[in-house]
Design an enzyme around this catalytic site. Structure first.
Site, mmCIF file in Angstrom:
data_model
loop_
_atom_site.group_PDB
_atom_site.id
_atom_site.type_symbol
_atom_site.label_atom_id
_atom_site.label_comp_id
_atom_site.label_asym_id
_atom_site.label_seq_id
_atom_site.Cartn_x
_atom_site.Cartn_y
_atom_site.Cartn_z
ATOM 1 N N HIS A 1 19.915 2.056 -30.102
ATOM 2 C CA HIS A 1 18.493 2.370 -30.212
ATOM 3 C C HIS A 1 17.685 1.063 -30.242
ATOM 4 C CE1 HIS A 1 19.296 6.473 -31.975
ATOM 5 N NE2 HIS A 1 20.377 5.876 -32.420
ATOM 6 N N GLU B 1 20.488 0.352 -34.478
ATOM 7 C CA GLU B 1 19.131 -0.007 -34.066
ATOM 8 C C GLU B 1 19.078 -1.504 -33.785
ATOM 9 O OE1 GLU B 1 16.430 1.904 -33.702
ATOM 10 O OE2 GLU B 1 16.879 3.725 -34.840
ATOM 11 N N HIS C 1 19.992 5.760 -26.688
ATOM 12 C CA HIS C 1 19.313 6.937 -27.221
ATOM 13 C C HIS C 1 18.744 7.766 -26.064
ATOM 14 C CE1 HIS C 1 16.425 8.451 -30.634
ATOM 15 N NE2 HIS C 1 17.301 9.363 -30.284
ATOM 16 N N ASP D 1 14.647 4.506 -25.492
ATOM 17 C CA ASP D 1 15.342 3.312 -25.965
ATOM 18 C C ASP D 1 16.840 3.348 -25.659
ATOM 19 O OD1 ASP D 1 15.112 5.441 -28.000
ATOM 20 O OD2 ASP D 1 16.054 4.078 -29.395
#
Length: 182
Positions: free
Chosen positions: A36, A118, A157, A167
Site C-alpha cells: 500500500h 504501507e 492494493h 496504491d
C-alpha cells in the site's frame, strides 16, 4: 534476514501496537502480501499522523483533509517510512484492517489471509531507495516465515480492490522491487 518472534512481531521494527485488529479465521494460511501507500496529509511526508491514524489518536481537526477520517478504524501490519524505518502496528498472526473490501484469486476479505505493508508515499511520488531496500528485506523475511507468500502472491492494493484503490501507484517500480527480492 530479520527475525519474527513467536508472537508475530518483527524484532527490527519499532513496535506501535494498534487496537485496530482482530483474530484471523481459524486454520487460515497467510499467503498474500499487499503493498500500500499512505501519506497524511495527502502528499506530505513525516510527522505523527500515520501512526496516530493507526492507533486511533488522530486529531481529525488538525488538517482539513482529515475530516473524512473521523471515526475510521484502520491499521496495517507494517509501515516503512521515507527513511526506511519500519514500524509495526499489528502482529503478523493477527488480522490487520488494511485491505477493506477486497478479492484475490476468487477469495474475498483479503485481510483474513494477507499481511499489509504501507509505504509512506503517494501514487505519483517516487519511493526512496531506503524504502525499496527495507521492503525487500522485510518481504524476504516474511517469505521465509510464511512460505506460502511466493513472489507471485505479492500484490498492490490496486490489484485486490481495483476501481476502489490505486496504491501503490505508478511511481512504485515493481520490476526493481522484484529484482531486489531475487
Amino acid at each position: 534476514m530479520y527475525q519474527i518472534d513467536q508472537r508475530g512481531w518483527l524484532q527490527e521494527a519499532r513496535h506501535c501496537p494498534s487496537p485496530n485488529f482482530n483474530q484471523r479465521p481459524p486454520g487460515v494460511d497467510i499467503d498474500l502480501l499487499v503493498i500500500h501507500n499512505i501519506s497524511l496529509p495527502p502528499g506530505e511526508f513525516g510527522g505523527p499522523y500515520i501512526q496516530a491514524l493507526f492507533c486511533n489518536t488522530l486529531d481529525c481537526h488538525a488538517h482539513p483533509s482529515f475530516a473524512d477520517l473521523e471515526g475510521l478504524h484502520v491499521s496495517s501490519h507494517l509501515l516503512i517510512d521515507r527513511g526506511g524505518e519500519c514500524h509495526q502496528f499489528v502482529s503478523f498472526l493477527e488480522r490487520a484492517w488494511h485491505a477493506g473490501l477486497s478479492e484475490h484469486c476468487g477469495r474475498e476479505n483479503c485481510n483474513d489471509f494477507s499481511i499489509g505493508i504501507e509505504l509512506e508515499g503517494a501514487d505519483t511520488v517516487p519511493y526512496t531507495q531506503a524504502q525499496y531496500q527495507q521492503l525487500a528485506v522485510v518481504s524476504q523475511t516474511l517469505q521465509c516465515y510464511y512460505p506460502s507468500i511466493s513472489s507471485d502472491r505479492i500484490v498492490g492494493h490496486s490489484d485486490i480492490a481495483p476501481g476502489r484503490k490505486t496504491d501503490p501507484g505508478p511511481a512504485f517500480d515493481w520490476s526493481y522491487y522484484k529484482t531486489l527480492l531475487g
